[in-house]
Design a protein around this motif. Structure first.
Motif, PDB file in Angstrom:
ATOM      1  N   LEU A  28      32.452   5.247 -11.049  1.00 17.99           N
ATOM      2  CA  LEU A  28      33.269   4.105 -11.467  1.00 17.99           C
ATOM      3  C   LEU A  28      32.798   2.821 -10.805  1.00 17.99           C
ATOM      4  N   ALA A  29      32.553   2.860  -9.500  1.00 19.95           N
ATOM      5  CA  ALA A  29      32.114   1.658  -8.787  1.00 19.95           C
ATOM      6  C   ALA A  29      30.747   1.193  -9.289  1.00 19.95           C
ATOM      7  N   THR A  30      29.834   2.138  -9.503  1.00 16.63           N
ATOM      8  CA  THR A  30      28.499   1.778  -9.986  1.00 16.63           C
ATOM      9  C   THR A  30      28.559   1.209 -11.385  1.00 16.63           C
ATOM     10  N   HIS A  31      29.381   1.831 -12.233  1.00 20.56           N
ATOM     11  CA  HIS A  31      29.527   1.344 -13.602  1.00 20.56           C
ATOM     12  C   HIS A  31      30.141  -0.053 -13.621  1.00 20.56           C
ATOM     13  N   ASP A  32      31.188  -0.265 -12.812  1.00 18.20           N
ATOM     14  CA  ASP A  32      31.821  -1.584 -12.758  1.00 18.20           C
ATOM     15  C   ASP A  32      30.838  -2.646 -12.272  1.00 18.20           C
ATOM     16  N   HIS A  33      30.082  -2.321 -11.220  1.00 17.82           N
ATOM     17  CA  HIS A  33      29.118  -3.271 -10.677  1.00 17.82           C
ATOM     18  C   HIS A  33      28.033  -3.594 -11.702  1.00 17.82           C
ATOM     19  N   GLY A  34      27.522  -2.570 -12.343  1.00 14.71           N
ATOM     20  CA  GLY A  34      26.447  -2.776 -13.315  1.00 14.71           C
ATOM     21  C   GLY A  34      26.886  -3.582 -14.522  1.00 14.71           C
ATOM     22  N   THR A  35      28.057  -3.258 -15.061  1.00 21.03           N
ATOM     23  CA  THR A  35      28.519  -3.985 -16.246  1.00 21.03           C
ATOM     24  C   THR A  35      28.901  -5.424 -15.911  1.00 21.03           C
ATOM     25  N   ARG A  36      29.435  -5.652 -14.708  1.00 20.11           N
ATOM     26  CA  ARG A  36      29.730  -7.034 -14.315  1.00 20.11           C
ATOM     27  C   ARG A  36      28.448  -7.858 -14.221  1.00 20.11           C
ATOM     28  N   ALA A  37      27.399  -7.254 -13.680  1.00 23.58           N
ATOM     29  CA  ALA A  37      26.114  -7.962 -13.581  1.00 23.58           C
ATOM     30  C   ALA A  37      25.584  -8.306 -14.960  1.00 23.58           C
ATOM     31  N   VAL A  38      25.740  -7.386 -15.895  1.00 25.91           N
ATOM     32  CA  VAL A  38      25.285  -7.636 -17.268  1.00 25.91           C
ATOM     33  C   VAL A  38      26.089  -8.775 -17.886  1.00 25.91           C
ATOM     34  N   ASP A  39      27.396  -8.766 -17.671  1.00 23.89           N
ATOM     35  CA  ASP A  39      28.253  -9.787 -18.270  1.00 23.89           C
ATOM     36  C   ASP A  39      27.979 -11.185 -17.715  1.00 23.89           C
ATOM     37  N   LEU A  40      27.433 -11.270 -16.497  1.00 21.56           N
ATOM     38  CA  LEU A  40      27.132 -12.571 -15.894  1.00 21.56           C
ATOM     39  C   LEU A  40      25.825 -13.163 -16.421  1.00 21.56           C
ATOM     40  N   GLU A  41      25.021 -12.359 -17.078  1.00 15.22           N
ATOM     41  CA  GLU A  41      23.746 -12.843 -17.596  1.00 15.22           C
ATOM     42  C   GLU A  41      23.957 -13.719 -18.833  1.00 15.22           C
ATOM     43  N   ASP A  42      23.029 -14.654 -19.019  1.00 13.22           N
ATOM     44  CA  ASP A  42      23.052 -15.461 -20.234  1.00 13.22           C
ATOM     45  C   ASP A  42      22.431 -14.664 -21.376  1.00 13.22           C
ATOM     46  N   GLY A  43      22.911 -14.894 -22.569  1.00  9.63           N
ATOM     47  CA  GLY A  43      22.341 -14.196 -23.709  1.00  9.63           C
ATOM     48  C   GLY A  43      23.402 -13.835 -24.721  1.00  9.63           C
ATOM     49  N   PRO A  44      22.984 -13.399 -25.888  1.00  9.60           N
ATOM     50  CA  PRO A  44      23.930 -13.032 -26.947  1.00  9.60           C
ATOM     51  C   PRO A  44      24.725 -11.778 -26.583  1.00  9.60           C
ATOM     52  N   GLU A  45      25.850 -11.614 -27.232  1.00 10.93           N
ATOM     53  CA  GLU A  45      26.736 -10.495 -26.934  1.00 10.93           C
ATOM     54  C   GLU A  45      26.067  -9.154 -27.228  1.00 10.93           C
ATOM     55  N   ILE A  46      25.222  -9.113 -28.259  1.00 10.30           N
ATOM     56  CA  ILE A  46      24.571  -7.847 -28.604  1.00 10.30           C
ATOM     57  C   ILE A  46      23.669  -7.379 -27.469  1.00 10.30           C
ATOM     58  N   ARG A  47      23.014  -8.330 -26.786  1.00  9.09           N
ATOM     59  CA  ARG A  47      22.163  -7.963 -25.660  1.00  9.09           C
ATOM     60  C   ARG A  47      23.016  -7.443 -24.498  1.00  9.09           C
ATOM     61  N   LYS A  48      24.163  -8.078 -24.282  1.00  4.16           N
ATOM     62  CA  LYS A  48      25.047  -7.609 -23.216  1.00  4.16           C
ATOM     63  C   LYS A  48      25.583  -6.214 -23.522  1.00  4.16           C
ATOM     64  N   GLU A  49      25.902  -5.977 -24.783  1.00  5.43           N
ATOM     65  CA  GLU A  49      26.398  -4.655 -25.163  1.00  5.43           C
ATOM     66  C   GLU A  49      25.346  -3.585 -24.907  1.00  5.43           C
ATOM     67  N   LEU A  50      24.103  -3.901 -25.231  1.00  5.51           N
ATOM     68  CA  LEU A  50      23.011  -2.967 -24.959  1.00  5.51           C
ATOM     69  C   LEU A  50      22.822  -2.770 -23.459  1.00  5.51           C
ATOM     70  N   GLY A  51      22.999  -3.852 -22.695  1.00  4.17           N
ATOM     71  CA  GLY A  51      22.869  -3.757 -21.242  1.00  4.17           C
ATOM     72  C   GLY A  51      23.950  -2.887 -20.631  1.00  4.17           C
ATOM     73  N   ARG A  52      25.188  -3.029 -21.128  1.00  2.00           N
ATOM     74  CA  ARG A  52      26.280  -2.192 -20.630  1.00  2.00           C
ATOM     75  C   ARG A  52      26.041  -0.721 -20.956  1.00  2.00           C
ATOM     76  N   ARG A  53      25.504  -0.477 -22.138  1.00  2.00           N
ATOM     77  CA  ARG A  53      25.226   0.917 -22.492  1.00  2.00           C
ATOM     78  C   ARG A  53      24.089   1.470 -21.642  1.00  2.00           C
ATOM     79  N   GLU A  54      23.135   0.619 -21.294  1.00  4.15           N
ATOM     80  CA  GLU A  54      22.029   1.069 -20.448  1.00  4.15           C
ATOM     81  C   GLU A  54      22.535   1.506 -19.072  1.00  4.15           C
ATOM     82  N   VAL A  55      23.559   0.823 -18.565  1.00  3.57           N
ATOM     83  CA  VAL A  55      24.170   1.227 -17.288  1.00  3.57           C
ATOM     84  C   VAL A  55      24.729   2.640 -17.410  1.00  3.57           C
ATOM     85  N   THR A  56      25.421   2.896 -18.505  1.00  8.68           N
ATOM     86  CA  THR A  56      26.011   4.221 -18.725  1.00  8.68           C
ATOM     87  C   THR A  56      24.928   5.286 -18.882  1.00  8.68           C
ATOM     88  N   LEU A  57      23.891   4.970 -19.638  1.00 11.25           N
ATOM     89  CA  LEU A  57      22.810   5.927 -19.863  1.00 11.25           C
ATOM     90  C   LEU A  57      22.070   6.261 -18.568  1.00 11.25           C
TER      91      LEU A  57
END
Length: 205
Positions: free
Chosen positions: A40-69
């Protein structure tokens, strides 16, 4: 009885076995908590880092899934398993602090916490969740998983009867199939398996 250094020691093997089983179960539950809290902590940290990045939402969605994978790859489990751990852990941590604390101490294991999280997800008011959290640990720590699930269903019906009745009415209208089996639903069948049975397949009518 064991003789050591000329002294005779008497051991209750049944009691020792029960204590060993409880100790092992608590250790395993604490290990499961360590896994869940770390995921949970790793997932929260990773997805927060992705959400802070600049870029389109589709890229962020892919980044969040990459954290899970990546978590799934490291733990050698499925992506769905990671999502299940993250969702259940966050639900209990944020909405049922007593249950989360009991999990951290090894009083209840991951399977029971998962069942509790599923029930919390169905409750519609914070008062109902608080009432469940206040009483569930004592029951969960002293009963089987199957017994806990039954207790959770009864507790939910007491806490929010209207919601439970609405769901029961919806489910009762769903079609039931008995493919490749003889349909015996018209018979008054009673299960006769013991309470601690792993499955319920013995019955009389």
């Amino acid at each position: 009885r064991v003789a050591v250094g000329g002294r005779l020691y008497v051991f209750d093997m049944e009691q020792m076995t029960e204590q060993l089983v409880r100790t092992l179960a608590r250790a395993q539950a604490r290990a499961e908590f360590a896994t869940w809290s770390t995921v949970l902590a790793t997932h929260d940290h990773g997805t927060r880092a992705v959400d802070l990045e600049d870029g389109p939402e589709i890229r962020k969605e892919l980044g969040r899934r990459e954290v899970t994978l990546e978590l799934a790859r490291v733990l050698n489990v499925t992506e769905n398993r990671i999502w299940s751990i993250v969702y259940n852990a966050a639900t209990v941590r944020d909405r049922a602090p007593r249950t989360w604390q009991a999990f951290s101490g090894g009083s209840i294991d991951a399977a029971r916490v998962g069942a509790i999280a599923m029930t919390i997800d169905k409750l519609t008011t914070s008062a109902a969740v608080e009432a469940l959290d206040a009483s569930v640990v004592a029951y969960a720590s002293s009963h089987t998983l199957g017994e806990l699930r039954g207790w959770l269903n009864r507790m939910r019906a007491r806490l929010e009867p209207e919601a439970a009745e609405t769901e029961a009415a919806r489910v009762s209208g769903l079609p039931v199939t008995a493919d490749h089996r003889e349909d015996l639903r018209h018979l008054p069948i009673i299960a006769i398996d013991p309470r601690d049975a792993r499955d319920f397949d013995d019955a009389i009518w």
